[in-house]
Motif scaffolding. Sequence first.
Motif: not given
Lengths: 456, 456
Positions: A369-381
């Motif tokens: 998954s990701t730490n932030r919403a997938g579209y949000f800047p800075g999203a990381k696996p």
Amino acid sequence: MAEKLVVVGGDAAGMSAASQARRHRDAGDLEIVAFERGHYTSYSACGIPYWVGGLVDDADQLVSRDPATFREDFQVDVRVRHEVVGIDLARREVVARDLEHGGREVRERFDQLVYAAGAVPATPDWARTDAAGVFGVQTMDDGAALIDWLDGDPAPRRAVVVGGGYIGVEMAEAMIQRGLSVSLVERSPEPMSTVDPDMGALVRKALCGLGLEVRSGVSVTGLESRDGRVAAVVTEHGTLPADIVVLGLGVRPNTALAAEAGLPIGPTGGIRVDLRMRVMDTPGVWAAGDCVESVHRVSGQPVYVPLGTHANKQGRIAGINIGGGYATFAGIVGTAVTRVCDLEVGRTGLREAEAAAAGFEFVTVRVESTNRAGYFPGAKPMTVKLIVERRSGRLLGAQIVGLSEAAKRIDVLAVALWNRMTVDEMANLDLGYAPPYAPVWDPVLVAARKAVEAIR
Amino acid sequence: MAEKLVVVGGDAAGMSAASQARRHRDAGDLEIVAFERGHYTSYSACGIPYWVGGLVDDADQLVSRDPATFREDFQVDVRVRHEVVGIDLARREVVARDLEHGGREVRERFDQLVYAAGAVPATPDWARTDAAGVFGVQTMDDGAALIDWLDGDPAPRRAVVVGGGYIGVEMAEAMIQRGLSVSLVERSPEPMSTVDPDMGALVRKALCGLGLEVRSGVSVTGLESRDGRVAAVVTEHGTLPADIVVLGLGVRPNTALAAEAGLPIGPTGGIRVDLRMRVMDTPGVWAAGDCVESVHRVSGQPVYVPLGTHANKQGRIAGINIGGGYATFAGIVGTAVTRVCDLEVGRTGLREAEAAAAGFEFVTVRVESTNRAGYFPGAKPMTVKLIVERRSGRLLGAQIVGLSEAAKRIDVLAVALWNRMTVDEMANLDLGYAPPYAPVWDPVLVAARKAVEAIR
């Protein structure tokens, strides 16, 4: 006449006990003497790799309270550079040696004793050497000696770190930051064996990305030295040149004196204590920190988990009880987090091997998954793994590896474990959602959902 | 012949229900038709402020699945730009209007119905205007219209945001990022009234630091317009010139059609549903998302909490049950997080006013701590507040405001609340500790410790 409390060990556990006891009882009611072998009190040993690596400038920053503060603000008679060498329970007396004065003997009578002697580094036979340049990373004095060596002449260029646990990987990174070329040798198939091998493989990749040479699945057999200085680490699979060797092979409870005095030692090698941190069957004697064993709330078994967070809690609890209050230590669930360069690693509960050893039948799930919403800047696996009891769906353990805002998510799973939650319940948890902080399904919820399907 | 499921509303709740139902039953067994008034399906309304502010480039990034995907991959007959105008429970029929074809009437028979019509913005009388330049921020279409206005000619320079909740502060920040001068008007004494006023005051300071003019404790009484465009917002305390007005006054459940059809409406104005998201006493009819009321696990009372995270869970649960599976929605604990420039805000459980209204007697504690070990680079301040039942020590609510790695710590408290933990237990929690991630006493533990003392 005031009762007297003697504390053996002036780090987190011992000094938390001393300061809590003092909070509840003034100096007229309770005299407190604390012996510490080293130069420092109440310091963050976990901060040593960051001091070595240069992220923290100064040893003093790692000290939360120095001896002078304890003396002045807490009326605790702290005696640094005093090594306790004997405990006589029958005479209620501690014998110490003043290391600054030729080992002069000091005797101190006690009514209450807190044994908080911490841990000693595991040192296999091959590591016993007179050669200079071989360091543990357990005390502030260890850290200072290591930094002196790094700053010395000739400056070391090649480091070998033996042991791929928390301290090992943190020290390897610190040495990279100091500009050395670094090899990490670990006996297990993957580094960071506090997580399962599939998750450890992710850590290995990150370490290699740092420019570190990782030799996992390799045992060390000896050291070579030249002119009194370490020169190489010998392994089953070849010899690694080294101007500095750092040992991160774990620790064991420092119980030599305790055992000699007849304190009960449990199956893990740690001192056995009750809920209030009283040593079992030993009136007036308390123990806390890296020398005691704890109960694992998931397996129900005694375990040995030397971590500053437990030492602080246990010391505080001992101190409250000595002070006449009431507090208990409820056990641990095995939570730990660490950072390896940009990689964050968290774990809680039981690993697969631990769950099997405890007798659980379980399934595992792993989600990306990701730490932030997938579209949000800075999203990381982020990878989340759950270990779940078959049929009941009870969470047994969890591990997280991710690039950002990953490690501390393990706390959510630690609290779920603590409360014996099932993955069905967990899939319903009301966790915070906003695009900068999580996808609308938090990675923890995604994992719980997948586990619900896996146990059906 | 296949059973037919009709879904009213094509956003998170409705489309989660549709896709879960499809996962469990294929198109030969269950025909699915979904009506959506707007142009988009399954989008992140919470992302709109970031789209407006330019952090997210493109509306499509906010869409998790578009109508074509639902049609092709899920065999869901999605009809966008169709407004449902009537539900006839006796005839098991939905009446819709095709907005692209002059409002042509469409009738669809159903066996199962999912009512997921979402929410409608609260619009006080003063906000009813024919003037252009006044926007809500609820749907993607709202967001697109607002961006068109910002990009229009003449470009607006002065914005007034009315309402200081999540959407209000996020939109205020977005407009600052677009270079406008922005005033935020909020009726309550402090913005962000989802946290207690003492915590809201911290948010106000951060907003002012952004260069935003915050007028809290001020009611709006009207709008002024000139040449068909909005020109000013009139308040009790003066008139604020405005080329654009954004309304963030909250929402209420969109239940007009539901009420007309005779679905039961609860005390919060939301539709009453059972654990499986079946509308109470209404066979074959389900409801989920921003149109339903939920149970608050702390107060035991019905509450209305329109958030994407609940909508997704509830829709999924309805879909699993429609699909023949079994899943229940266990209620909420009131968790929410948001970011205001660098400030992170999290809350869970009951605010002071909510706890009092629920009948609890409580104490509050507030502590200052840091996100990382104090000596570690990047350590930033964090304030944690706990609301705790007197005598029992049960956690009732928590709020966090901090500069970094703060908001998601609320999840730990949310899981503690979920499990009815007391602060005594919480002070013992085994949370992750390492210097880059927490002080040795995590801020949550510091707060719990202080609360233990406060309830004595």
